[in-house]
Design a protein around this motif. Structure first.
Motif, PDB file in Angstrom:
ATOM      1  N   ALA A 133      82.905  88.200  16.961  1.00 35.45           N
ATOM      2  CA  ALA A 133      82.718  87.425  15.731  1.00 35.45           C
ATOM      3  C   ALA A 133      81.240  87.165  15.475  1.00 35.45           C
ATOM      4  N   VAL A 134      80.473  86.867  16.541  1.00 28.94           N
ATOM      5  CA  VAL A 134      79.040  86.595  16.365  1.00 28.94           C
ATOM      6  C   VAL A 134      78.333  87.849  15.870  1.00 28.94           C
ATOM      7  N   ILE A 135      78.699  89.004  16.439  1.00 32.11           N
ATOM      8  CA  ILE A 135      78.077  90.263  15.991  1.00 32.11           C
ATOM      9  C   ILE A 135      78.391  90.504  14.523  1.00 32.11           C
ATOM     10  N   GLN A 136      79.656  90.227  14.155  1.00 31.99           N
ATOM     11  CA  GLN A 136      80.058  90.392  12.761  1.00 31.99           C
ATOM     12  C   GLN A 136      79.214  89.500  11.844  1.00 31.99           C
ATOM     13  N   LEU A 137      78.962  88.263  12.301  1.00 33.75           N
ATOM     14  CA  LEU A 137      78.184  87.331  11.478  1.00 33.75           C
ATOM     15  C   LEU A 137      76.746  87.807  11.304  1.00 33.75           C
ATOM     16  N   TYR A 138      76.220  88.536  12.287  1.00 32.74           N
ATOM     17  CA  TYR A 138      74.814  88.934  12.230  1.00 32.74           C
ATOM     18  C   TYR A 138      74.630  90.428  12.021  1.00 32.74           C
ATOM     19  N   SER A 139      75.700  91.117  11.555  1.00 37.55           N
ATOM     20  CA  SER A 139      75.495  92.523  11.201  1.00 37.55           C
ATOM     21  C   SER A 139      74.819  92.573   9.844  1.00 37.55           C
ATOM     22  N   LYS A 140      74.314  93.738   9.545  1.00 37.80           N
ATOM     23  CA  LYS A 140      73.687  93.905   8.234  1.00 37.80           C
ATOM     24  C   LYS A 140      74.771  93.831   7.162  1.00 37.80           C
ATOM     25  N   PHE A 184      74.711  77.002  10.173  1.00 43.24           N
ATOM     26  CA  PHE A 184      76.077  77.170  10.669  1.00 43.24           C
ATOM     27  C   PHE A 184      76.199  78.418  11.533  1.00 43.24           C
ATOM     28  N   GLY A 185      75.477  79.463  11.178  1.00 43.18           N
ATOM     29  CA  GLY A 185      75.513  80.682  11.971  1.00 43.18           C
ATOM     30  C   GLY A 185      75.054  80.432  13.395  1.00 43.18           C
ATOM     31  N   VAL A 186      73.902  79.744  13.522  1.00 44.96           N
ATOM     32  CA  VAL A 186      73.360  79.480  14.860  1.00 44.96           C
ATOM     33  C   VAL A 186      74.302  78.573  15.637  1.00 44.96           C
ATOM     34  N   VAL A 187      74.807  77.532  14.955  1.00 44.46           N
ATOM     35  CA  VAL A 187      75.688  76.592  15.641  1.00 44.46           C
ATOM     36  C   VAL A 187      76.965  77.288  16.100  1.00 44.46           C
ATOM     37  N   PHE A 188      77.503  78.165  15.244  1.00 48.27           N
ATOM     38  CA  PHE A 188      78.700  78.912  15.646  1.00 48.27           C
ATOM     39  C   PHE A 188      78.403  79.732  16.896  1.00 48.27           C
ATOM     40  N   LEU A 241      82.788  74.469  16.524  1.00 44.90           N
ATOM     41  CA  LEU A 241      83.164  75.802  16.060  1.00 44.90           C
ATOM     42  C   LEU A 241      83.926  75.737  14.741  1.00 44.90           C
ATOM     43  N   PHE A 242      84.854  74.773  14.634  1.00 50.49           N
ATOM     44  CA  PHE A 242      85.628  74.687  13.394  1.00 50.49           C
ATOM     45  C   PHE A 242      84.737  74.316  12.215  1.00 50.49           C
ATOM     46  N   LEU A 243      83.827  73.349  12.442  1.00 54.89           N
ATOM     47  CA  LEU A 243      82.944  72.948  11.341  1.00 54.89           C
ATOM     48  C   LEU A 243      82.021  74.103  10.952  1.00 54.89           C
ATOM     49  N   ALA A 244      81.468  74.791  11.969  1.00 55.62           N
ATOM     50  CA  ALA A 244      80.544  75.889  11.676  1.00 55.62           C
ATOM     51  C   ALA A 244      81.281  77.033  11.005  1.00 55.62           C
ATOM     52  N   ALA A 258      80.331  79.533  20.413  1.00 53.96           N
ATOM     53  CA  ALA A 258      80.985  80.707  20.967  1.00 53.96           C
ATOM     54  C   ALA A 258      80.461  80.994  22.366  1.00 53.96           C
ATOM     55  N   LEU A 259      79.140  80.896  22.537  1.00 48.79           N
ATOM     56  CA  LEU A 259      78.559  81.155  23.861  1.00 48.79           C
ATOM     57  C   LEU A 259      79.048  80.131  24.868  1.00 48.79           C
ATOM     58  N   SER A 260      79.184  78.872  24.410  1.00 52.70           N
ATOM     59  CA  SER A 260      79.646  77.833  25.331  1.00 52.70           C
ATOM     60  C   SER A 260      81.055  78.155  25.822  1.00 52.70           C
ATOM     61  N   LEU A 261      81.944  78.569  24.905  1.00 51.51           N
ATOM     62  CA  LEU A 261      83.321  78.843  25.335  1.00 51.51           C
ATOM     63  C   LEU A 261      83.409  80.116  26.168  1.00 51.51           C
ATOM     64  N   VAL A 262      82.519  81.084  25.897  1.00 53.56           N
ATOM     65  CA  VAL A 262      82.524  82.284  26.731  1.00 53.56           C
ATOM     66  C   VAL A 262      82.015  81.939  28.133  1.00 53.56           C
TER      67      VAL A 262
END
Lengths: 497, 120
Positions: A442-449, A383-387, A354-357, A391-395
């Protein structure tokens, strides 16, 4: 019984980075970086080979340093559990360092990069030594080496924030070391032993006769407090967000994933091997760990939701995830301890990634503020996919490491009666929900328009892309092969004491 | 009252003073001093516990070989190791202090935190 050659691997894994630390401190920077990466790769190979050998060997053995017999000499002790944790640490360390090298040039002066590599080597050495040592005072010395190496890594990016984070970190950690050292001294005073196995015999004898009851309770409290200060359990977490949020990516990735875990593993070892779980339970320390673990889970997540900076958000989520580990240790049964270990491994793998991504994503926008990151996942697909995976793993999404850990916690809690079970179930539910709020947010923010015109695609180093993908694969493996992992941990735990 | 353990009591008082200052004082130099006191307290405790009055250091000089006449050398060895470790910790802590002072011209940790927040 004479030892085979492969049984010297733990010793080699401590000595090799120690020697390399001295060597890299005088090499020029490129050579130092190559050497550092080479040694970490070699450590990974050695520990993988050692783990496979230990699986078929299937028992504990001691490696006496200098061939002095048990109550006097200093020894290493290795079993399947140590081999597994050592392998995971080595893999994560290698991948985090490879993934972060790209930014080292930018954050650390050229003439000091070899020293940064030397500190990484010292960190490796101290971690492996803490894993394998069977001697309480040796453990203390390597705790201090780890503390100082990490202080150097935190202050390596020598801006004001890094130095301040370093000062805060040092103060808290010196407090923790002092408490731990006092506990070791008192234990030595009460039992007359420094080696953990004879120490436990003496502690159990004292426990049965109820002699020195108050000092022994004091020792347990000091030991647990000291190591939980150092591993940033809630109320002692204040240095974490600064130290992880402001430093160069290698430092954040390595320290957040491995530093506190190394202390936690040492605490588990002292609890199992030097004091004995029945004595710990009689002192009621496990309930305290359970409560503070749960408080940490909630407070860390709530604070993470409040953060506006992605890296600080991830740092606060560490506080919550450390809480999970302590919750497992506080459940007071073997299944709880095994769940804590699964969480320890899966969180290490997820947090470094997560930190690297997050750093890669932040580079795409030139800022790690969440509001600036809208749509950044499109500019750096890897990096987006890895993040997202992290995130999914920690959730706790299925097929990933975090899910296995949460399932183990729930199963372990189901074995306990009454309020502990209800409390853990409630805490798991609430904290999973809170985790989802900030990570999925955060993931939604990364993939918003994106609302700004998309800039040029950020340069993604091949090396860092490959290593974050490899880390994602490690996460997936921890999730998919969860049942053999849990079995290995459980059988390792029975030999651990 | 029995005062056999006055060395240990002194050591723990020293430890307590140092520990409280290390946690509570905001001045970085005082924190350094406090850390030195904390560790000295512990080493004094260890040294006091490791000595049994009337016995000698374990070096055979007049052919006396009974173990009862000597003390265990390990606590003294631990004290030496510990001192080396705390010297290293002090050095790192002082180095950070010096660099923070050069940058912010104050030793107060709260003040430095305020100044560093202001930089953003």
């Amino acid at each position: 019984m004479s030892l085979q050659l492969w049984q010297s691997i733990p010793f080699a894994m401590i000595l090799l980075p120690l020697g390399s630390a001295a060597l890299t401190s005088v090499l020029p920077k490129r050579a130092a970086r190559l050497w550092c990466a080479g040694v970490l790769a070699l450590e990974t190979l050695l520990s993988a080979f050692f783990f496979s050998k230990m699986l078929s060997f299937g028992q504990m053995y001691t490696y006496s340093m200098g061939h002095y017999p048990a109550p006097w000499g200093n020894e290493l002790r290795a079993g399947p559990l140590e081999a597994l944790v050592s392998l995971c640490f080595a893999v994560i360390l290698l991948l985090s360092v490879l993934g972060g090298f790209r930014k080292l040039e930018m954050h650390v002066e050229g003439s000091k990069q070899n020293l940064y590599c030397a500190l990484l080597m010292l960190l490796t050495c101290a971690m492996q030594a803490q894993l394998y040592t069977n001697d309480a005072f040796t453990a203390y010395v390597f705790v201090e080496i780890l503390t100082l190496a990490a202080a150097g890594l935190i202050t390596a990016r020598s801006d004001g924030k890094g130095l301040l984070a370093g000062a805060r970190y040092m103060v808290m950690n010196l407090v923790g070391s002092a408490l731990f050292l006092l506990a070791v001294i008192l234990l030595y005073d009460l039992t007359g032993h420094l080696l953990m196995s004879p120490m436990k015999k003496a502690v159990l004898a004292l426990h049965e006769t109820e002699r020195y009851h108050a000092p022994m309770t004091m020792v347990i409290v000091l030991l647990v407090t000291g190591l939980s200060v150092k591993s940033a359990l809630f109320p002692f977490h204040t240095w974490v967000p600064d130290a992880y949020g402001a430093s160069t990516p290698i430092t954040s990735a390595v320290l957040s994933s491995l530093l506190s875990k190394s202390y936690i593993f040492l605490l588990m070892k002292m609890m199992y091997r030097a004091i004995g779980m029945e004595v710990i339970a009689a002192a009621r320390v496990d309930d305290i760990l359970l409560l503070y673990g749960i408080l940490g889970m909630i407070v860390g997540s709530v604070q993470a939701i409040a953060q506006k900076d992605l890296r600080r958000m991830i740092a606060w989520s560490s506080v919550a995830q450390i809480g999970y580990i302590y919750m497992g240790m506080g459940l007071g049964n073997e299944a709880g301890m095994a769940a804590a270990l699964v969480q320890l491994l899966s969180h290490s793998a997820a947090k470094s990634m997560l930190f690297l991504a997050a750093d890669g994503v932040a580079d795409a926008r030139g800022s790690s503020l969440l509001q600036r990151l809208r749509g950044a996942g499109y500019s750096t697909p890897v990096f987006g996919v890895v993040f997202t995976v992290g995130a999914l793993s920690l959730v706790g999404a299925p097929l990933l490491g975090g899910f296995a850990a949460k399932a183990c916690f729930a199963l372990a809690a189901a074995e306990r009666d009454g309020w502990r079970m209800l409390l853990v179930f409630a805490a798991l539910a609430v904290s999973t929900l809170l985790n989802a709020v900030y990570f999925i947010g955060a993931v939604i923010q990364l993939y918003s328009k994106p609302d700004v015109a998309e800039g040029a695609k950020a340069r993604t180093g091949v090396l860092s892309a490959v290593s974050v993908c490899a880390l994602a694969l490690v996460n997936l493996c921890l999730g998919v092969f969860a049942s053999p992992l849990v079995q290995a941990i459980q059988s390792g735990l029975t030999l651990f004491g | 009252m029995d005062w056999h353990n006055y060395e240990e009591i002194a050591a723990m008082v020293l430890f307590g003073i140092g520990f409280a200052l290390l946690v509570l004082d905001r001045n970085l130099i005082k924190k350094n001093i406090a850390f030195a006191m904390t560790d000295s307290g512990m080493y004094l405790y260890l040294a006091a516990k490791g000595y049994i009055s009337g016995r000698a250091a374990p070096i055979i000089t007049d052919g006396v070989t009974e173990a009862e006449r000597y003390i265990n050398p390990v606590p003294a060895g631990l004290v030496l190791t510990g001192i080396v470790v705390s010297v290293a910790s002090s050095a790192v802590m002082l180095a950070i202090t010096v660099r923070l002072y050069r940058k912010y011209h104050t030793l107060n940790l709260d003040e430095i935190t305020r100044l560093a927040r202001g930089e953003e």
